[in-house]
Design an enzyme around this catalytic site. Sequence first.
Site, short mmCIF file in Angstrom:
data_model
loop_
_atom_site.label_atom_id
_atom_site.label_comp_id
_atom_site.label_asym_id
_atom_site.label_seq_id
_atom_site.Cartn_x
_atom_site.Cartn_y
_atom_site.Cartn_z
N CYS A 101 0.83 -1.20 0.00
CA CYS A 101 0.00 0.00 0.00
C CYS A 101 0.87 1.26 0.00
O CYS A 101 1.49 1.56 -1.01
CB CYS A 101 -0.99 -0.04 1.16
N HIS A 208 -3.96 -5.12 0.17
CA HIS A 208 -3.54 -5.61 1.49
C HIS A 208 -3.59 -7.15 1.52
O HIS A 208 -4.67 -7.72 1.63
CB HIS A 208 -4.46 -5.05 2.57
N GLU A 210 -2.80 -9.01 3.90
CA GLU A 210 -3.16 -9.47 5.25
C GLU A 210 -4.66 -9.32 5.53
O GLU A 210 -5.15 -9.78 6.57
CB GLU A 210 -2.36 -8.69 6.30
#
Length: 230
Positions: A101, A208, A210
């Site tokens: 990001c 992202h 995660e």
Amino acid sequence: MCLLSSFNTVAAKILIIDHNDSFTYNLVGLFESFAGKKGRVASVDVWSVDDLPAIDVSLIWQFDAVVLSPGPGLPEDYPAVSELLKECLEGYRNMPVLGICLGLQSLVAYYGGVLYNLPVIQHGRQVNMWVQDVGISSSASLLFAGLKLPVKVGLYHSWGMDNKVPVKDLEVLATATIAESASGGKGTNAVVMAIGHKHLPVYGLQFHPESYMTPEGDRIIRNWLDMITV
């Protein structure tokens, strides 16, 4: 293709630079899931971006790879990260770097690229990502190996890489088509989702991995770890 021949380790010591972001420790947990029997991660350390100005950047060489976390603001808000990247990328060997990001945006800025403000903020949105023709680079096929296209990814960002401004050292590995209006009108824009350096083990992900909205994020991270651990 990113050349990884200068990097040789069995399990990597990962350093994560925390841009004071709430997602950082989700990212830590994801990397720690590859420790132990999975054998790709030896340890995960976190340095706060606030502490970077007082840290001797040469200490990064005790690690095997650097991950730049997501975070608020723009790359120019974090001059110490630029200094860290200079050490990573112009030091005595090629340090593998993964920017996520804001981390991707920091890599774009470091290499002289241009960022632009997206017409619609992409916070908490899942989109379909398409990997570029693997003929461009084998890096894309390695980073996204084993994934069925399109790949669903979770976004939390309001800035992106301007793909109309070429960056000599970087290539776009994946994009997502995103509506340019909140109503999802006719206008759409191919937003850069992943980049790779043409010669160094340097990658960026705009999404992202995660996030629960990136169901195969752990596979992407495992692929990256496989690429940097031999």
